[in-house]
Scaffold this active site. Structure first.
Site, PDB file in Angstrom:
ATOM      1  N   GLU A  55       0.807  -1.214   0.000  1.00 30.39           N
ATOM      2  CA  GLU A  55       0.000   0.000   0.000  1.00 30.39           C
ATOM      3  C   GLU A  55       0.847   1.274   0.000  1.00 30.39           C
ATOM      4  O   GLU A  55       0.497   2.266  -0.656  1.00 30.39           O
ATOM      5  CB  GLU A  55      -0.945   0.000   1.214  1.00 30.39           C
ATOM      6  CG  GLU A  55      -2.037  -1.044   1.162  1.00 30.39           C
ATOM      7  CD  GLU A  55      -1.581  -2.412   1.671  1.00 30.39           C
ATOM      8  OE1 GLU A  55      -2.413  -3.331   1.701  1.00 30.39           O
ATOM      9  OE2 GLU A  55      -0.380  -2.545   2.033  1.00 30.39           O
ATOM     10  N   PHE A  80      -6.241  -0.355   5.576  1.00 36.68           N
ATOM     11  CA  PHE A  80      -4.895  -0.309   5.005  1.00 36.68           C
ATOM     12  C   PHE A  80      -4.581   1.066   4.418  1.00 36.68           C
ATOM     13  O   PHE A  80      -3.464   1.560   4.528  1.00 36.68           O
ATOM     14  CB  PHE A  80      -4.738  -1.382   3.931  1.00 36.68           C
ATOM     15  CG  PHE A  80      -5.045  -2.772   4.417  1.00 36.68           C
ATOM     16  CD1 PHE A  80      -4.553  -3.232   5.617  1.00 36.68           C
ATOM     17  CD2 PHE A  80      -5.851  -3.620   3.666  1.00 36.68           C
ATOM     18  CE1 PHE A  80      -4.839  -4.511   6.075  1.00 36.68           C
ATOM     19  CE2 PHE A  80      -6.143  -4.899   4.106  1.00 36.68           C
ATOM     20  CZ  PHE A  80      -5.642  -5.353   5.311  1.00 36.68           C
ATOM     21  N   ASP A 114     -14.794 -10.099   9.527  1.00 36.90           N
ATOM     22  CA  ASP A 114     -13.348  -9.891   9.631  1.00 36.90           C
ATOM     23  C   ASP A 114     -12.959  -9.335  10.994  1.00 36.90           C
ATOM     24  O   ASP A 114     -11.795  -9.428  11.388  1.00 36.90           O
ATOM     25  CB  ASP A 114     -12.860  -8.950   8.526  1.00 36.90           C
ATOM     26  CG  ASP A 114     -12.922  -9.589   7.149  1.00 36.90           C
ATOM     27  OD1 ASP A 114     -13.145 -10.809   7.077  1.00 36.90           O
ATOM     28  OD2 ASP A 114     -12.751  -8.866   6.159  1.00 36.90           O
TER      29      ASP A 114
END
Length: 311
Positions: A55, A80, A114
């Site tokens: 990233e 991210f 998640d």
């Protein structure tokens, strides 16, 4: 009422824009199927770059492309984009005020199973704190499509959050969107709900239910969190006397904080902030987590009663 995820609307609109504007280059970090940038990549492979799980490199490349006159749209998950890549975003995009667009999906608790490690509940606040950065969180597919077009025309760094979960399409083709402006989507005089992202739907439902009790609620959808539409917030405070903010985000740093800053400086009134309290998210299905954190019509009605009790 149909349901479409804002990430889907973003991916489809980006591909439409790519056909007419060759300056657009799309970057992704190995999540293009989830962020929906794969739609663009399939149509314009020569202007699509997958950086893999890198990233920081992706943001650095976006900065370089912007300096060369391209308009990079860089996408990955919100956790991210604003966590792992915060320093490159700050130093290479925001600090020089480059014309790069960071559109991050899977924001908030509706990321679901998640869990807290991947549920970015602080992304909007982090980006709002950066000088030069414009920050958005559209409510539905219609607003997301319009916002995607608007940020293309805006000269400067932008962070826009999209969502994983399918949400009701609230607005039709007559809906007007302007960067930096909120929209009054229901008028009222007794109290104002100010929402961002998917909380517009629950706010409208709550307003309908409160109307049965002769409580007249104004609803404002505030897609642009920075710059906040301070004039509209002040007008609501003066005309209705109390405000409830609602966001799928920590109550610290984003919409609730921005509204409180405006009212404190311009027109102090009771403000109730509905959002994630000062905790991390947890694992569960998206709607279950919204209900767990009271991010629903019932939660908005309870917040409205608290606000009105303070008037």
């Amino acid at each position: 009422m149909s349901k479409i995820a804002t990430r889907q609307a973003y991916g489809e609109t980006l591909a439409e824009l790519g056909a007419s504007d060759e300056r657009i280059v799309v970057l992704d970090a190995d999540l293009s199927g989830s962020t929906k940038t794969a739609i663009f990549g399939k149509q314009f492979p020569d202007r699509f770059i997958n950086f893999g799980v890198a990233e920081q490199n992706m943001i650095g490349a976006a900065a370089g492309l912007a300096r060369q006159g391209k308009i990079p749209f860089a996408s990955t998950f919100a956790i991210f984009a604003t966590g792992r890549a915060f320093e490159p975003l700050r130093q290479q995009i925001a600090y020089p005020s480059l014309n790069a667009k960071i559109v991050a999906s899977h924001g908030g608790v509706t990321v679901g199973e998640d869990g807290g490690s991947h549920q970015s509940i602080e992304d909007l606040g982090l980006m709002r704190a950066l000088p030069n950065m414009t920050v958005l969180c559209p409510a539905d597919a219609t607003e997301c499509r319009l916002a995607t077009r608007a940020i293309l025309e805006h000269d400067g760094p932008v962070y826009m959050r999209t969502g994983r979960m399918n949400v009701p399409v609230l607005f039709d083709d007559s809906y007007e969107f302007k960067l930096g402006k909120g929209n009054v989507i229901r008028d009222g005089n007794d109290l104002t709900f100010i929402t961002t992202g998917l909380m517009a739907g629950p706010a409208l439902e709550a307003a309908e239910r409160l109307a049965a009790e002769n409580i007249d609620v104004r609803v404002i959808q505030m897609a642009t969190i920075k710059p906040i539409d301070a004039d509209l917030v002040e007008e609501a405070a003066r005309q209705t006397g109390a405000i409830v903010t609602a966001e799928e985000h920590s109550i610290i740093g984003a919409l609730g904080s921005a509204v409180c800053e405006v009212t404190a400086e311009r027109c102090p009134v009771p403000v109730e902030r509905l959002g994630i309290p000062d905790v991390f998210g947890r694992s569960g299905k998206g709607q279950e987590l919204l209900d767990y954190f009271n991010l629903n019509a019932d939660g908005m009605i309870d917040a409205a009663r608290r606000a009105l009790s303070r008037v």
